[in-house]
Design a protein around this motif. Structure first.
Motif, PDB file in Angstrom:
ATOM      1  N   ASN A  11       0.917  -0.992   0.018  1.00  0.00           N
ATOM      2  CA  ASN A  11       0.122  -0.096  -0.017  1.00  0.00           C
ATOM      3  C   ASN A  11       0.712   1.027   0.200  1.00  0.00           C
ATOM      4  OD1 ASN A  11      -2.281  -1.496   0.245  1.00  0.00           O
ATOM      5  ND2 ASN A  11      -1.837  -1.450   2.011  1.00  0.00           N
ATOM      6  N   LEU A  12       2.484   1.422  -0.328  1.00  0.00           N
ATOM      7  CA  LEU A  12       2.968   2.644  -0.247  1.00  0.00           C
ATOM      8  C   LEU A  12       2.840   3.429  -1.357  1.00  0.00           C
ATOM      9  CD1 LEU A  12       5.386   3.618   0.682  1.00  0.00           C
ATOM     10  CD2 LEU A  12       7.349   2.581  -1.077  1.00  0.00           C
ATOM     11  N   GLU A  13       2.567   4.551  -1.001  1.00  0.00           N
ATOM     12  CA  GLU A  13       2.447   5.516  -2.231  1.00  0.00           C
ATOM     13  C   GLU A  13       3.707   6.647  -1.851  1.00  0.00           C
ATOM     14  OE1 GLU A  13      -1.173   7.679  -0.830  1.00  0.00           O
ATOM     15  OE2 GLU A  13      -2.616   6.520  -0.642  1.00  0.00           O
ATOM     16  N   PRO A  14       4.116   6.621  -3.936  1.00  0.00           N
ATOM     17  CA  PRO A  14       5.379   6.771  -3.748  1.00  0.00           C
ATOM     18  C   PRO A  14       5.003   8.216  -3.804  1.00  0.00           C
ATOM     19  CG  PRO A  14       4.885   5.998  -5.741  1.00  0.00           C
ATOM     20  CD  PRO A  14       3.678   5.347  -4.549  1.00  0.00           C
ATOM     21  N   TYR A  15       6.409   9.055  -3.217  1.00  0.00           N
ATOM     22  CA  TYR A  15       6.253  10.785  -3.574  1.00  0.00           C
ATOM     23  C   TYR A  15       6.515  11.104  -5.435  1.00  0.00           C
ATOM     24  CZ  TYR A  15       7.826  14.953  -3.936  1.00  0.00           C
ATOM     25  OH  TYR A  15       7.953  16.983  -4.457  1.00  0.00           O
ATOM     26  N   VAL A  16       4.890  12.065  -5.551  1.00  0.00           N
ATOM     27  CA  VAL A  16       4.609  12.386  -7.128  1.00  0.00           C
ATOM     28  C   VAL A  16       5.759  13.498  -7.409  1.00  0.00           C
ATOM     29  CG1 VAL A  16       3.428  12.250  -8.448  1.00  0.00           C
ATOM     30  CG2 VAL A  16       2.935  11.264  -6.624  1.00  0.00           C
ATOM     31  N   PRO A  17       6.912  13.285  -8.057  1.00  0.00           N
ATOM     32  CA  PRO A  17       7.662  14.201  -8.502  1.00  0.00           C
ATOM     33  C   PRO A  17       6.638  15.721  -9.668  1.00  0.00           C
ATOM     34  CG  PRO A  17       8.859  12.602  -9.387  1.00  0.00           C
ATOM     35  CD  PRO A  17       7.282  11.733  -8.758  1.00  0.00           C
ATOM     36  N   GLY A  18       7.408  16.530  -9.151  1.00  0.00           N
ATOM     37  CA  GLY A  18       6.522  17.409 -10.393  1.00  0.00           C
ATOM     38  C   GLY A  18       5.900  17.906 -11.742  1.00  0.00           C
TER      39      GLY A  18
END
Length: 363
Positions: A11-18
């Motif tokens: 269920n990991l939500e990764p960092y979303v770059p711009g």
């Protein structure tokens, strides 16, 4: 997702770059990059040195870069750690100092990677709510019994804690590390590096991505006690000893050498930021008192999502966050004067079309 991924990452939500545009030409004001190129000395040095040395491994000790950073900030060589961007520095700090016993806390509205790292490493992380005005209540951190990470200035609000406030947090949590993430400190606030001699639990983290115009070089660093730096190097050499490539090491050294260019670019960004704040406030925006290379804005007559979308339609990329506490705001990186003039021009059109405001250009 494959059947091999372990359960704690399911269920990991990764960092979303711009957004990084690959086709249409945009004015790119969504990832807080510098609007100006690196020092000309950086380009000259890479041209002269790099090609002949790319067949060899880079210096794992980043000796020249570490030394010039230590000299610049008037600290000991053994008090500096270099990472592949401040993200790697922050990740290694969490790996080295946070576990089920020591735990960690940080603001609920801040740099998104703190939350991602906490979940990635399965850490006990407490997200401390900001006050309604987006400021940090230091009383939430006094004697909290956890490691602490605070971005100062904070992102995406741009707001700053004073040294006096940070010292109160440090003094009350002497058995835990207090990490002050100063990614934006060079745009109008004051570094906590001068507090290191008094507070051995302090770790100051900075980056070359913003004020040194080298986001693509991926250079970050920490300044802390010799013992803490030894711990971070132990982590680094256990995972990625050659973490800073040859070109980036050269670029970093030359960037620090050219202090006149560094100050010139930062002063231009600050001046442009303050002018843009003033112009947007004239148009009815509420703008936080940002001390960074971005501004955080909201308007009663247009939603944050709509303002972001309309700017994008006009070729201007900004950043909108879905968090319910800040979803009426848009973060706008500071570009060149010409780019920010375009933001103001387009914003007037957007507001006119949205609410039939009849703003007079230049008024």
């Amino acid at each position: 997702m494959s059947k091999f991924l372990i359960d704690r990452f399911s269920n990991l939500e990764p960092y979303v770059p711009g957004e990084q545009p690959k086709e249409k030409k945009y004015i790119k004001l969504n990832t807080n990059e510098a609007p100006y190129p690196p020092s000309p000395n950086v380009v000259d040095a890479i041209d002269k040195v790099v090609v002949a040395g790319l067949n060899l491994y880079c210096d794992p000790d980043t000796t020249k870069l570490t030394k010039i950073i230590a000299d610049f900030y008037d600290v000991d060589f053994n008090e500096v750690f270099i990472g592949n961007g401040s993200d790697e520095v922050l990740a290694l700090i969490m790996m080295a100092f946070v576990d089920e016993k020591t735990k960690v806390c940080f603001p609920d509205i801040t740099y998104g990677f703190y939350r991602v790292f906490s979940k990635s490493f399965d850490l006990d992380a407490k997200e401390v709510p900001l006050k309604d005005d987006f400021t940090i209540d230091i009383n939430d951190y006094i004697n909290c019994g956890r490691n602490i990470i605070i971005a100062n200035p904070n992102a995406p609000t741009g707001l700053v804690l004073t040294h006096e406030e940070i010292e109160k947090i440090l003094i009350s949590n002497q058995d835990r590390v207090v990490v002050i993430d100063e990614a934006y400190v060079d745009f109008g606030s004051k570094s906590c590096i001068e507090l290191l001699d008094k507070h051995p639990n302090l770790i100051v983290v900075q980056t070359f991505s913003k004020s040194r115009n080298l986001a693509g070089a991926r250079i970050g660093f920490a300044i802390a006690s010799k013992e803490i730096i030894e711990d971070l190097n132990k982590m680094k050499f256990s995972i990625t000893p050659y973490n800073i490539n040859t070109m980036s090491q050269i670029a970093g050294v030359e960037s620090v050498k050219d202090n006149d260019y560094f100050e010139k670019c930062n002063n231009k960004v600050i001046a442009t930021r303050e002018r843009t704040k003033k112009e947007l406030r004239k148009l009815g925006f509420r703008v936080t008192d940002s001390k960074t290379n971005f501004i955080f804005v909201t308007h009663d007559s247009i939603s944050g999502k709509e303002y972001y979308s309309e700017l994008r339609k006009h070729g201007i990329l900004t950043r909108h966050f879905n968090d319910k506490r800040i979803n009426e705001y848009v973060r706008i990186s500071i570009g060149t004067d010409e780019e920010m003039d375009k933001v103001i021009e387009v914003t007037k059109k957007i507001l006119y079309e949205a609410v039939n405001y009849n703003f007079v250009v230049g008024k």
